[in-house]
Design an enzyme around this catalytic site. Structure first.
Site, PDB file in Angstrom:
ATOM      1  N   THR A 126      -5.556  17.476  -4.853  1.00 41.92           N
ATOM      2  CA  THR A 126      -6.589  16.949  -3.984  1.00 41.92           C
ATOM      3  C   THR A 126      -7.139  15.634  -4.537  1.00 41.92           C
ATOM      4  O   THR A 126      -6.822  15.231  -5.655  1.00 41.92           O
ATOM      5  CB  THR A 126      -7.781  17.934  -3.879  1.00 41.92           C
ATOM      6  N   SER A 128     -11.137   9.986   0.476  1.00 40.55           N
ATOM      7  CA  SER A 128     -12.043   9.365  -0.483  1.00 40.55           C
ATOM      8  C   SER A 128     -13.480   9.570  -0.018  1.00 40.55           C
ATOM      9  O   SER A 128     -13.792   9.341   1.156  1.00 40.55           O
ATOM     10  CB  SER A 128     -11.756   7.868  -0.607  1.00 40.55           C
ATOM     11  N   LYS A 133      -4.517  -0.071  -7.990  1.00 38.17           N
ATOM     12  CA  LYS A 133      -4.810  -0.220  -6.568  1.00 38.17           C
ATOM     13  C   LYS A 133      -3.989  -1.318  -5.900  1.00 38.17           C
ATOM     14  O   LYS A 133      -3.658  -1.220  -4.717  1.00 38.17           O
ATOM     15  CB  LYS A 133      -6.301  -0.502  -6.367  1.00 38.17           C
ATOM     16  N   TYR A 165      -4.195  11.384 -13.330  1.00 35.78           N
ATOM     17  CA  TYR A 165      -5.140  10.264 -13.215  1.00 35.78           C
ATOM     18  C   TYR A 165      -6.116  10.338 -14.386  1.00 35.78           C
ATOM     19  O   TYR A 165      -5.903   9.711 -15.414  1.00 35.78           O
ATOM     20  CB  TYR A 165      -5.880  10.302 -11.866  1.00 35.78           C
ATOM     21  N   THR A 166      -7.161  11.142 -14.259  1.00 36.29           N
ATOM     22  CA  THR A 166      -8.182  11.185 -15.305  1.00 36.29           C
ATOM     23  C   THR A 166      -7.624  11.711 -16.619  1.00 36.29           C
ATOM     24  O   THR A 166      -7.962  11.207 -17.701  1.00 36.29           O
ATOM     25  CB  THR A 166      -9.377  12.034 -14.842  1.00 36.29           C
ATOM     26  N   ARG A 180     -17.231   5.431  -7.576  1.00 36.07           N
ATOM     27  CA  ARG A 180     -17.555   5.102  -6.186  1.00 36.07           C
ATOM     28  C   ARG A 180     -17.006   3.702  -5.893  1.00 36.07           C
ATOM     29  O   ARG A 180     -17.714   2.833  -5.386  1.00 36.07           O
ATOM     30  CB  ARG A 180     -19.059   5.199  -5.928  1.00 36.07           C
ATOM     31  N   LEU A 186      -5.268   4.299  -9.980  1.00 35.42           N
ATOM     32  CA  LEU A 186      -5.198   3.599 -11.264  1.00 35.42           C
ATOM     33  C   LEU A 186      -4.701   2.175 -11.074  1.00 35.42           C
ATOM     34  O   LEU A 186      -5.142   1.265 -11.765  1.00 35.42           O
ATOM     35  CB  LEU A 186      -4.293   4.362 -12.232  1.00 35.42           C
ATOM     36  N   ASN A 215     -15.880   7.716  -0.902  1.00 32.26           N
ATOM     37  CA  ASN A 215     -16.581   6.463  -1.176  1.00 32.26           C
ATOM     38  C   ASN A 215     -16.482   5.430  -0.058  1.00 32.26           C
ATOM     39  O   ASN A 215     -16.949   4.309  -0.212  1.00 32.26           O
ATOM     40  CB  ASN A 215     -16.055   5.864  -2.484  1.00 32.26           C
TER      41      ASN A 215
END
Length: 345
Positions: free
Chosen positions: A248, A178, A69, A321-322, A115, A67, A180
């Site tokens: 995770t 990650s 970085k 987070y989400t 991503r 959230l 991505n």
């Protein structure tokens, strides 16, 4: 007041591009943190103290990495009542990440696909931001590798970042999960992980001597692991005396979101669809690790009961987070209160 206003704010934010809304929220929280407005408007979150990894946490509900970085809004997030804050992922050099658009909401599933690709301003700016924050609670600093660093040289990036962030971290998270960054998840393989953790533990010992303090290391892993992979990771954590594990990261699976708009976008899926997979990994880790390595549970927490389920699976702490994006600051207090109620029974 933040909690009561958030549904209105979310309605406006969700009309915007997901990444633009993210940046706007960070700017607002950064400003609120600098001016003290966040503290004045935030809900009161009760204390539920505990000691994990040798660190004293005000409560067990933290902010997950990703959230913030660059660590630009630490004080703003801290004012919302989190028991600990984790910022990053940061890499040695600044990098733009993957091309936009690269973040997509799936509101029908309470989910997000991203991503991003470790977009960040580099570890030097990151450290400046961390030093500028007034927050003195538990602060996790999450480190990764640059996209153009060959996977065979990944350890160099992690070691460089560890050295740079070590003096300012309560704990350091090694992000190898990650989806991505090309080939990054290869580092979860038994041989690759063994070599990486051996190098990081050696560096940690030398930095502890230099700075006069031992900063715990935590490994962040994926939900897309079979039982044998989880066993191998657990054995490697024990062999190298790693202090924590975060379970995770996002999933590559799309089973739970088939047919929804954006479901076929590349990237990691987070939110409610990852809840069960995350809990399954936590349970497997706990069975292998016993009480030797504490687990931080993250993935799909949207309610206080969800947070309690993570602890029941074997986590010592949880991160949001989400769920925080969809529910707002009220979720922090709800989770802390639910955990405290459960422990009082």
């Amino acid at each position: 007041m933040f909690s009561s206003l958030y549904p209105l704010a979310r309605a406006s934010l969700f009309k915007m591009d997901a990444e633009d809304a993210h940046h706007l929220t960070l700017r607002m929280l950064g400003a609120a943190g600098r001016t003290g407005l966040a503290c004045a408007l935030s809900p009161r979150v009760p204390d539920a103290p505990r000691t994990v990894m040798g660190l004293s946490f005000r409560n067990p509900v933290g902010l997950a990495a990703g959230l913030d970085k660059d660590g630009a809004a630490i004080d703003g997030f801290a004012a919302l009542g989190f028991g600990f804050i984790e910022v990053g992922t940061v890499t040695p050099r600044a990098q733009p990440g993957n091309p936009r658009p690269r973040m997509f909401r799936l509101p029908e599933a309470d989910a997000i696909i991203n991503r991003m690709g470790f977009n960040n301003s580099g570890v030097d700016q990151f450290v400046k931001n961390v030093q500028a924050a007034r927050y003195r609670g538990v602060l996790g600093l999450n480190i990764g590798k640059n996209a153009d660093t060959p996977i065979e040289r990944a350890a160099d990036d992690y070691l460089y970042c560890l050295e740079r962030v070590y003096p300012f971290a309560s704990y350091v998270t090694i992000n190898i999960s990650s989806p991505n960054t090309k080939n990054l998840r290869q580092l979860q393989g038994a041989g690759e992980l063994d070599a990486l953790l051996a190098a990081l533990k050696d560096k940690q010992r030398r930095l502890a001597d230099l700075h006069g303090k031992l900063v715990p290391l935590a490994l962040k892993i994926a939900p897309d692991l079979d039982d044998e992979q989880v066993k191998e990771i657990a054995a490697t954590l024990l062999r190298h005396d790693i202090e924590g594990v975060i379970a995770t990261n996002t999933t590559l699976s799309r089973e739970a979101v088939k047919g929804l708009p954006h479901a076929d976008e590349a990237g990691g899926l987070s939110g409610r669809p990852v809840f069960d997979a995350s809990n399954a990994v936590i349970r497997k880790l706990r069975a292998e690790l016993g009480d030797a390595v504490p687990i931080i549970g993250v993935g799909g927490i949207f309610s206080g009961e969800d947070a309690r389920a993570k602890l029941a699976a074997g986590a010592a702490l949880v991160q949001l987070y989400t769920g925080f994006i969809y529910r707002g600051p009220a979720l922090v207090a709800e989770c802390v209160k639910a955990i405290a109620r459960g422990e009082a029974r």
